[in-house]
Design a protein around this motif. Structure first.
Motif, PDB file in Angstrom:
ATOM      1  N   UNK A 165       0.846  -1.180   0.000  1.00 44.68           N
ATOM      2  CA  UNK A 165       0.000   0.000   0.000  1.00 44.68           C
ATOM      3  C   UNK A 165       0.889   1.239   0.000  1.00 44.68           C
ATOM      4  N   UNK A 166       0.290   2.386  -0.277  1.00 47.41           N
ATOM      5  CA  UNK A 166       1.050   3.632  -0.317  1.00 47.41           C
ATOM      6  C   UNK A 166       1.193   4.213   1.087  1.00 47.41           C
ATOM      7  N   UNK A 167       2.411   4.648   1.406  1.00 44.58           N
ATOM      8  CA  UNK A 167       2.699   5.343   2.662  1.00 44.58           C
ATOM      9  C   UNK A 167       3.614   6.518   2.345  1.00 44.58           C
ATOM     10  N   UNK A 168       3.268   7.689   2.842  1.00 48.58           N
ATOM     11  CA  UNK A 168       4.068   8.903   2.628  1.00 48.58           C
ATOM     12  C   UNK A 168       4.373   9.125   1.151  1.00 48.58           C
ATOM     13  N   UNK A 169       3.462   8.688   0.286  1.00 49.68           N
ATOM     14  CA  UNK A 169       3.610   8.919  -1.148  1.00 49.68           C
ATOM     15  C   UNK A 169       4.375   7.851  -1.897  1.00 49.68           C
ATOM     16  N   UNK A 170       4.801   6.795  -1.213  1.00 44.68           N
ATOM     17  CA  UNK A 170       5.589   5.736  -1.842  1.00 44.68           C
ATOM     18  C   UNK A 170       4.855   4.398  -1.742  1.00 44.68           C
ATOM     19  N   UNK A 171       5.025   3.560  -2.771  1.00 43.79           N
ATOM     20  CA  UNK A 171       4.478   2.209  -2.725  1.00 43.79           C
ATOM     21  C   UNK A 171       5.352   1.362  -1.807  1.00 43.79           C
ATOM     22  N   UNK A 172       4.737   0.778  -0.795  1.00 40.88           N
ATOM     23  CA  UNK A 172       5.483   0.019   0.207  1.00 40.88           C
ATOM     24  C   UNK A 172       4.987  -1.427   0.283  1.00 40.88           C
ATOM     25  N   UNK A 173       5.924  -2.341   0.457  1.00 31.14           N
ATOM     26  CA  UNK A 173       5.587  -3.730   0.736  1.00 31.14           C
ATOM     27  C   UNK A 173       5.302  -3.875   2.228  1.00 31.14           C
TER      28      UNK A 173
END
Length: 296
Positions: free
Chosen positions: A108-116
């Motif tokens: 999901x996106x966190x702080x504008x970045x796609x995160x695993x």
């Protein structure tokens, strides 16, 4: 799992980034900014709290200065404990897979970045679990939750704004020290030693936790310098510190403190006061306190 954790650790130490992160623990919320810059042979970092009493921590390689403007005080430490967010792996050679199980949970996106998203579950009741969000390209830790045995979030830290390509700021430390003329400077001395040299041993090891350092520290308590021994343990993810020093009459044996995922236990060993503190369950702290033995 070990290779993946090493990648997270390298991303936090070896690349530059800046941003704002929020810590939620024990009903308390603290927002801080961080600037972390890596150049050949040098590391600079500045962390400043934006809530409550102003606190600025600046690190240059192994030296850390904590500036407290309200108290007009600078605390200098020559040994930098590199355990703070977004760092995760605390003992690089620990066999984490023997005590934790890893499971992927999508992205999901966190702080504008796609995160695993990765869930790390403990294999026993001596440690907490974790849910981690890591930026897909770099592996940098963007968000982390500590979970109890029922999966309840004990504390959370997360970037709300993150820049993975900040412009270098070589004057980061000197800027933080501007305007501090006349501040009192306290040096928190920490000399590497061994537990045996200080007269301590563990009668029975706590499963998974290995000694990662022992230090003789000089602290100032109530205006008086006090020498204490800190014995640090880690299973790779969780850490526990044992502090031993002169007994104070006000200390209540067996008293405990709790804040989010961090617990503390007060104990006595003869004429010595002992504080056991760590982001682990109470059971683990009691095992350390019961096993700690005076040699002489």
């Amino acid at each position: 799992m070990q290779d993946w954790l090493q990648r997270i650790s390298r991303a936090a130490k070896e690349r530059s980034y800046s941003g704002t992160f929020v810590v939620q623990s024990g009903g308390r919320i603290v927002t801080s900014t961080i600037d972390h810059y890596v150049e050949p042979g040098s590391m600079l970092e500045r962390v400043e709290t934006l809530d409550g009493e102003r606190r600025i921590m600046v690190c240059h390689n192994d030296q850390t200065r904590t500036i407290l403007p309200d108290a007009r005080l600078i605390v200098v430490e020559d040994l930098h404990a590199d355990f703070s967010f977004p760092r995760m792996l605390k003992a690089p050679h620990a066999d984490v897979s023997a005590f934790y199980t890893m499971k992927r949970e999508g992205h999901e996106r966190c702080a504008g970045y796609v995160c695993d998203i990765t869930r790390i579950k403990p294999n026993d009741d001596l440690r907490y679990g974790y849910r981690l969000w890591t930026e897909r390209g770099s592996g940098l830790l963007v968000k982390a939750q500590t979970l109890d045995a029922q999966g309840k979030v004990l504390d959370q830290v997360a970037f709300t704004q993150l820049n993975l390509n900040p412009k270098p700021r070589p004057n980061l430390v000197t800027q933080a020290l501007q305007g501090t003329e006349g501040y009192q400077v306290e040096h928190m001395r920490a000399s590497p030693t061994s537990a045996r040299a200080q007269g301590w041993t563990l009668a029975k090891p706590v499963p998974g936790f290995e000694s990662v350092g022992t230090y003789q520290r000089r602290l100032v308590l109530r205006g008086k310098p006090v020498e204490v021994t800190q014995w640090l343990f880690s299973d790779g993810l969780a850490s526990v510190s044992l502090f031993a020093g002169p007994t104070t009459d006000s200390q209540r044996q067996g008293a405990s403190l709790h804040m989010g995922d961090t617990n503390a236990l007060l104990d006595r060993k003869g004429s010595w006061s002992v504080i056991v503190v760590g982001a682990v369950p109470d059971k683990t702290l009691h095992l350390f306190a019961d096993s700690l033995t005076r040699l002489h």
